[in-house]
Design an enzyme around this catalytic site. Sequence first.
Site, mmCIF file in Angstrom:
data_model
loop_
_atom_site.group_PDB
_atom_site.id
_atom_site.type_symbol
_atom_site.label_atom_id
_atom_site.label_comp_id
_atom_site.label_asym_id
_atom_site.label_seq_id
_atom_site.Cartn_x
_atom_site.Cartn_y
_atom_site.Cartn_z
ATOM 1 C CE1 TYR A 1 5.426 2.569 3.160
ATOM 2 C CE2 TYR A 1 3.802 0.818 3.138
ATOM 3 C CZ TYR A 1 5.120 1.231 3.086
ATOM 4 O OH TYR A 1 6.122 0.293 2.940
ATOM 5 C CB THR B 1 -0.959 0.036 1.215
ATOM 6 O OG1 THR B 1 -0.174 0.014 2.415
ATOM 7 C CG2 THR B 1 -1.931 -1.133 1.207
HETATM 8 N N1 LIG Z 1 9.672 -2.266 3.835
HETATM 9 C C1 LIG Z 1 10.031 -1.363 2.958
HETATM 10 O O1 LIG Z 1 11.004 -0.618 3.154
HETATM 11 C C2 LIG Z 1 9.244 -1.212 1.683
HETATM 12 C C3 LIG Z 1 9.758 -0.443 0.629
HETATM 13 C C4 LIG Z 1 9.018 -0.367 -0.538
HETATM 14 C C5 LIG Z 1 7.800 -1.035 -0.641
HETATM 15 N N2 LIG Z 1 7.306 -1.765 0.413
HETATM 16 C C6 LIG Z 1 6.001 -2.463 0.333
HETATM 17 O O2 LIG Z 1 5.973 -3.247 -0.860
HETATM 18 C C7 LIG Z 1 4.851 -2.880 -1.637
HETATM 19 C C8 LIG Z 1 5.099 -3.090 -3.130
HETATM 20 O O3 LIG Z 1 6.198 -2.343 -3.589
HETATM 21 P P1 LIG Z 1 6.069 -1.017 -4.470
HETATM 22 O O4 LIG Z 1 4.780 -0.351 -4.192
HETATM 23 O O5 LIG Z 1 7.325 -0.263 -4.231
HETATM 24 O O6 LIG Z 1 6.149 -1.472 -5.967
HETATM 25 P P2 LIG Z 1 5.652 -2.666 -6.917
HETATM 26 O O7 LIG Z 1 4.590 -3.462 -6.244
HETATM 27 O O8 LIG Z 1 6.882 -3.331 -7.378
HETATM 28 O O9 LIG Z 1 5.068 -1.863 -8.148
HETATM 29 C C9 LIG Z 1 3.931 -1.077 -8.025
HETATM 30 C C10 LIG Z 1 3.651 -0.517 -9.408
HETATM 31 O O10 LIG Z 1 3.274 -1.599 -10.269
HETATM 32 C C11 LIG Z 1 2.019 -1.294 -10.860
HETATM 33 N N3 LIG Z 1 1.252 -2.522 -11.008
HETATM 34 C C12 LIG Z 1 0.803 -3.348 -10.029
HETATM 35 N N4 LIG Z 1 0.150 -4.395 -10.564
HETATM 36 C C13 LIG Z 1 0.183 -4.225 -11.912
HETATM 37 C C14 LIG Z 1 -0.312 -4.975 -13.001
HETATM 38 N N5 LIG Z 1 -0.961 -6.132 -12.799
HETATM 39 N N6 LIG Z 1 -0.096 -4.498 -14.271
HETATM 40 C C15 LIG Z 1 0.567 -3.339 -14.465
HETATM 41 N N7 LIG Z 1 1.068 -2.587 -13.457
HETATM 42 C C16 LIG Z 1 0.890 -3.035 -12.192
HETATM 43 C C17 LIG Z 1 1.337 -0.354 -9.908
HETATM 44 O O11 LIG Z 1 0.398 0.402 -10.649
HETATM 45 P P3 LIG Z 1 -1.035 0.855 -10.050
HETATM 46 O O12 LIG Z 1 -0.762 1.436 -8.695
HETATM 47 O O13 LIG Z 1 -1.509 1.813 -11.069
HETATM 48 O O14 LIG Z 1 -1.894 -0.379 -9.983
HETATM 49 C C18 LIG Z 1 2.518 0.475 -9.421
HETATM 50 O O15 LIG Z 1 2.848 1.469 -10.364
HETATM 51 C C19 LIG Z 1 4.631 -1.427 -1.227
HETATM 52 O O16 LIG Z 1 3.371 -0.949 -1.647
HETATM 53 C C20 LIG Z 1 4.826 -1.512 0.262
HETATM 54 O O17 LIG Z 1 3.677 -2.041 0.897
HETATM 55 C C21 LIG Z 1 8.028 -1.877 1.570
#
Ligand SMILES: NC(=O)c1ccc[n+]([C@@H]2O[C@H](COP(=O)([O-])OP(=O)(O)OC[C@H]3O[C@@H](n4cnc5c(N)ncnc54)[C@H](OP(=O)(O)O)[C@@H]3O)[C@@H](O)[C@H]2O)c1
Length: 279
Positions: free
Chosen positions: A52, A20
Site C-alpha cells: 500500500y 489503509t
Molecule cells: N487483503 C486484500 O487483498 C485486500 C484487498 C482490498 C482491501 N483490503 C483492505 O480492506 C480495506 C478496505 O477496503 P477498500 O479500501 O477496498 O474499500 P472500502 O472500505 O469498501 O471502501 C472505501 C471507500 O469508501 C469510502 N468511505 C469510507 N467510509 C465512508 C463513509 N462513512 N461515508 C462515505 N464514504 C465512505 C472511502 O472514502 P474516503 O477514502 O474518501 O473516506 C473509500 O472511497 C483496505 O483499505 C485494505 O486495508 C485488503
Amino acid sequence: MKPHRFGPRQDAVASIGQGTWQFDGGDRQAAVAALVRGIELGMTHIDTAELYGEAEPMVAEAIQGRRDQVFLVSKVLPSNASRRGTIQACERSLRRLRTDRLDCYLLHWRGSHPLADTLAAFDELERAGKIRSWGVSNFDVSDLEEARAIAGPGRIACNQVLYHLRERSIEHAVLPWCEANQVAVVGYSPFGHGRFPRPNTPGGQVLAAIAGDHGATPRQVALRFLARRPSLFAIPKASSSEHAEENAGAGDLQLSDAELARIDAAFPAGPQQAELPML
Ligand SMILES: NC(=O)c1ccc[n+]([C@@H]2O[C@H](COP(=O)([O-])OP(=O)(O)OC[C@H]3O[C@@H](n4cnc5c(N)ncnc54)[C@H](OP(=O)(O)O)[C@@H]3O)[C@@H](O)[C@H]2O)c1
C-alpha cells in the site's frame, strides 16, 4: 466498540477496524487525522500492507504514542514470500511502521513460493517476537486446508477476504471452515471499494429504513451486518475524520434478528464461487 475474539489466541480486537489501501492518494494529513480519530473512537484494529505505498509510514504517524492501544496488521507480498524474503519484508514493514512488532502478519494472497517456506518464516518471526500471530488472505478452503496441514491446528489467526453486502460468497464454505477452526474472518472492502448500494435501490431502501429506526446511517447498518457474528471483523477505509466517525458509530449498533433477516433477504448470498477473487 464491541471487541470480538480474534483467532485461536482469542485476542480482544475491535470488530470494526480501519483499512489503509489507497490511503496515500489524497490529503496526507487529513488521512492520518482520520486514522487517529478512528483509533480514539475504538477502531483500533489497523490493516496495512507493504503493497500500500506510503500507507505504512502514515500508519506510523497515526499510532505514534498509541502503539499499545492498536492491533496492528500488515502483509507480505506473495512475490516476497520466500523463507528469507518474508523475514526481510517483515523487517522493512516494522521499520516503516516504526514499531518492534506486528500483532498479526499475513500472506497477502497465494503466490509461487511454497506455502511451507512462508509459514516457516512466520514461525521464525513469531519466535523472535517480531510478530505475535500470523494469518492469510484471499485463501479458499483448499488453501486453508493446506496451511493447516503444514502448520498444525490452531495456528492460523485469520483469513482476510472480500466481503460486502453484494459479495457474500465466503458464507458458503470459507466462513464455516474458519469458524470450525477458530480462524477470524476479516472482511475487506466492506463498502464494495466505494460502490455502496444507492439509496434509490431496493437494498438501499432496506438499509435506510433500518438505519432510520436506530438513528444510524446505512453504512453503519451494513458494517454491523458484516460483523454480526463473533468470528467476523470489517475493515472499512476512510480518509476523512467525518467518514471515520461515521464508521466507528457502527461499533455499538445492535441489530435484531428480524433486521438481520431483512438485510439477508435484500442482499442474498448468491452462488458459491469456485475461487476467491484476488486483489
Ligand atoms: N487483503 C486484500 O487483498 C485486500 C484487498 C482490498 C482491501 N483490503 C483492505 O480492506 C480495506 C478496505 O477496503 P477498500 O479500501 O477496498 O474499500 P472500502 O472500505 O469498501 O471502501 C472505501 C471507500 O469508501 C469510502 N468511505 C469510507 N467510509 C465512508 C463513509 N462513512 N461515508 C462515505 N464514504 C465512505 C472511502 O472514502 P474516503 O477514502 O474518501 O473516506 C473509500 O472511497 C483496505 O483499505 C485494505 O486495508 C485488503
